[in-house]
Design an enzyme around this catalytic site. Structure first.
Site, PDB file in Angstrom:
ATOM      1  N   HIS A 107       0.871  -1.178   0.000  1.00  0.00           N
ATOM      2  CA  HIS A 107       0.000   0.000   0.000  1.00  0.00           C
ATOM      3  C   HIS A 107       0.909   1.229   0.000  1.00  0.00           C
ATOM      4  O   HIS A 107       2.002   1.181   0.577  1.00  0.00           O
ATOM      5  CB  HIS A 107      -0.834   0.111   1.286  1.00  0.00           C
ATOM      6  CG  HIS A 107      -1.810  -0.975   1.547  1.00  0.00           C
ATOM      7  ND1 HIS A 107      -1.482  -2.145   2.181  1.00  0.00           N
ATOM      8  CD2 HIS A 107      -3.142  -1.063   1.306  1.00  0.00           C
ATOM      9  CE1 HIS A 107      -2.548  -2.903   2.312  1.00  0.00           C
ATOM     10  NE2 HIS A 107      -3.577  -2.280   1.783  1.00  0.00           N
ATOM     11  N   ASP A 110       2.240   1.881   3.409  1.00  0.00           N
ATOM     12  CA  ASP A 110       3.189   0.899   3.966  1.00  0.00           C
ATOM     13  C   ASP A 110       4.600   1.328   3.597  1.00  0.00           C
ATOM     14  O   ASP A 110       5.527   1.207   4.385  1.00  0.00           O
ATOM     15  CB  ASP A 110       3.036  -0.502   3.345  1.00  0.00           C
ATOM     16  CG  ASP A 110       1.645  -1.054   3.406  1.00  0.00           C
ATOM     17  OD1 ASP A 110       0.875  -0.591   4.249  1.00  0.00           O
ATOM     18  OD2 ASP A 110       1.334  -1.958   2.601  1.00  0.00           O
TER      19      ASP A 110
HETATM   20  C1  XLS Z   1      -7.957  -6.477   4.030  1.00  0.00           C
HETATM   21  C2  XLS Z   1      -7.433  -6.704   2.700  1.00  0.00           C
HETATM   22  C3  XLS Z   1      -6.215  -5.865   2.338  1.00  0.00           C
HETATM   23  C4  XLS Z   1      -6.033  -5.837   0.837  1.00  0.00           C
HETATM   24  C5  XLS Z   1      -5.185  -4.733   0.357  1.00  0.00           C
HETATM   25  O1  XLS Z   1      -8.756  -7.227   4.537  1.00  0.00           O
HETATM   26  O2  XLS Z   1      -7.170  -8.059   2.528  1.00  0.00           O
HETATM   27  O3  XLS Z   1      -5.088  -6.351   2.971  1.00  0.00           O
HETATM   28  O4  XLS Z   1      -5.528  -7.042   0.359  1.00  0.00           O
HETATM   29  O5  XLS Z   1      -5.696  -3.489   0.667  1.00  0.00           O
END
Ligand code: XLS
Ligand code: NI
Ligand code: NI
Length: 445
Positions: A107, A110
């Site tokens: 992200h 991140d």
């Molecule tokens: C949350 C999601 C997230 C997505 C990316 O539940 O799995 O991690 O994969 O934003």
């Protein structure tokens, strides 16, 4: 010291490249079943999977939960957020290299900290992107997908593109724009939208129709911008039924397929199916994969699992071989994923606090899917299951059944056919026999 890090410092000293040693190995830091170069069903194992490291869980998760603060210390944390971002990138490439994972996902937040303004946040991300680019070049590791985190910041508490406040929607757009710029700079293969807080808690304050049309408009604009700046990969939507909101708009694969088709987005958007999200929706992982595959939209996978006894997204590493077989049956029959890979959207448990736990977790996940692949291929090659499934529909292969499929019969024709054949005979679905067959192929050696 090993040679498997590219930054200034090795964050996991004492752990080298994880080798494949086979099922008899007693080395816990070795693959028992994942043999990357081995050809199964006409393709190298590593190419079936395109395993990917998830930045957020592997390098952000500190084991904290609503009942207690973090337990997992990160050796790259510093007081300076940009220095931490730099170290974290190095840690990511070190772990991926050691595990032989050729892809990673992140992200925006991140990878780099949010700044005091839109412009500052963009600058922070751009700086980290330069570093990621260098690291990609040095290691050959590629970006499977990235995404924008438009759910953490308090401004998104009522949603991002579905927020009732237009200014908030615009902030989410700024993040997606910067994330798409980052993707193109890094040669990213795909771009993901997971709904975050796109959903609602109460209809008392929500105009669902309006919010959904905003979401569709937002996705169209993102698509248009991406294409304009040269993004050629797939956009993925990742369905999830609930958490954080009560009613997430991207409930499950079927809901998302309908939404994409209704809004003319189905040419550019495919699905990223997460195991734990499918089970939260009351489906099996394989079910949601099958829905995506049947619609030609099986793009990518977030590989994890839930806890049978807990009703939320526990994001555990996958270890259930039966589930992996069922998933791989769908993937193999579909001819593979469309552009995506297997991203470990999975985290360590709160009490897994040793530095090597992140390696054990990924080794287990990769071995589980390697078993799933090998056994699914064995089941398909064995042929009995495939034959049973196709024979079950034999009444549609010829005669009136075939005419029905070809659209040649009316409702009255069907009525006349029923009248002429009389009562039907009961045919067993033979589920128990088929379950035994899977066990035989699995353990019959
Ligand atoms: C949350 C999601 C997230 C997505 C990316 O539940 O799995 O991690 O994969 O934003
Ligand atoms: Ni996910
Ligand atoms: Ni999830």
């Amino acid at each position: 010291m090993s040679n498997y890090y590219v930054g200034n410092k090795e964050f996991y000293p004492g752990i080298g490249k994880i080798p494949f040693e086979g099922p008899k190995s007693d080395n816990p830091l070795a693959f028992k079943f994942y043999d990357p170069e081995k050809v199964v069903a006409g393709k190298k194992m590593k190419d079936h999977f395109k395993f990917s490291l998830a930045y957020w869980h592997a390098f952000m998760g500190d084991g904290s939960d609503p009942f207690g603060s973090g337990t997992i210390a990160h050796p790259w944390d510093t007081k300076d957020p940009m220095e931490t971002a730099h170290n974290k990138a190095d840690a990511c490439f070190e772990v991926a290299t050691k595990l032989g994972m050729e892809y990673y996902c992140f992200h925006d937040r991140d990878a780099s900290p949010e700044g005091a303004s839109v412009g500052d946040s963009e600058k922070n991300l751009a700086k980290v992107v330069d570093l990621l680019k260098e690291r990609q070049k040095a290691t050959g590791i590629k970006l499977l997908w990235n995404t924008a985190n438009a759910f953490n910041h308090p401004r998104y508490s009522n949603g991002a593109s579905t927020n009732p406040d237009f200014d908030v929607l615009a902030h989410a757009a700024a993040q997606v724009k910067a994330a798409l710029d980052a993707n193109v700079a890094l040669g990213g293969q795909n771009y993901v939208f997971w709904g975050g807080r796109e959903g609602y808690m109460s209809l008392l304050n929500t105009d669902m129709k309006r919010e959904l049309s905003h979401m569709a408009q937002f996705l169209s604009l993102s698509r248009d911008y991406g294409r304009k700046i040269g993004f050629k990969g797939n956009f993925f939507i990742e369905p999830k039924p609930k958490e954080p909101t009560t009613h997430q708009y991207d409930y499950d694969a079927a809901t998302v397929v309908g939404f994409l088709k209704a809004n003319g987005l189905d040419k550019d958007f495919l699905l990223n199916i997460e195991a734990n999200h499918a089970t939260l929706a009351g489906h099996s992982f394989a079910h949601d994969l099958q829905v995506a595959a049947d619609n030609g939209m099986l793009g990518s996978i977030d590989a994890n699992r839930g806890d049978l006894f807990l009703g939320w997204d526990t994001d555990q590493f996958p270890t259930n071989v039966y589930d992996a077989i069922e998933a791989m049956l769908v993937v193999l029959r579909a001819g593979g994923l469309k552009g995506g890979g297997f991203n470990f959207d999975a985290k360590l448990r709160r009490n897994s606090t040793d530095a090597d736990d992140i390696f054990h977790a990924h080794i287990g996940g990769m071995d589980t899917f390697a078993l799933g692949l090998t056994l699914a291929d064995k089941i398909i090659t064995d042929g009995r299951l495939e034959k049973f499934r196709s024979d079950r529909y034999a009444s549609f292969d010829s005669g009136k059944g075939k005419d029905f499929e070809a659209g040649k019969l009316s409702l009255v024709d069907l009525r006349d056919h029923a009248a002429s054949v009389g009562e039907t005979k009961l045919t067993s679905g033979k589920q128990e026999y088929l379950e035994n067959l899977i066990n035989q192929v699995m353990f019959g050696c």
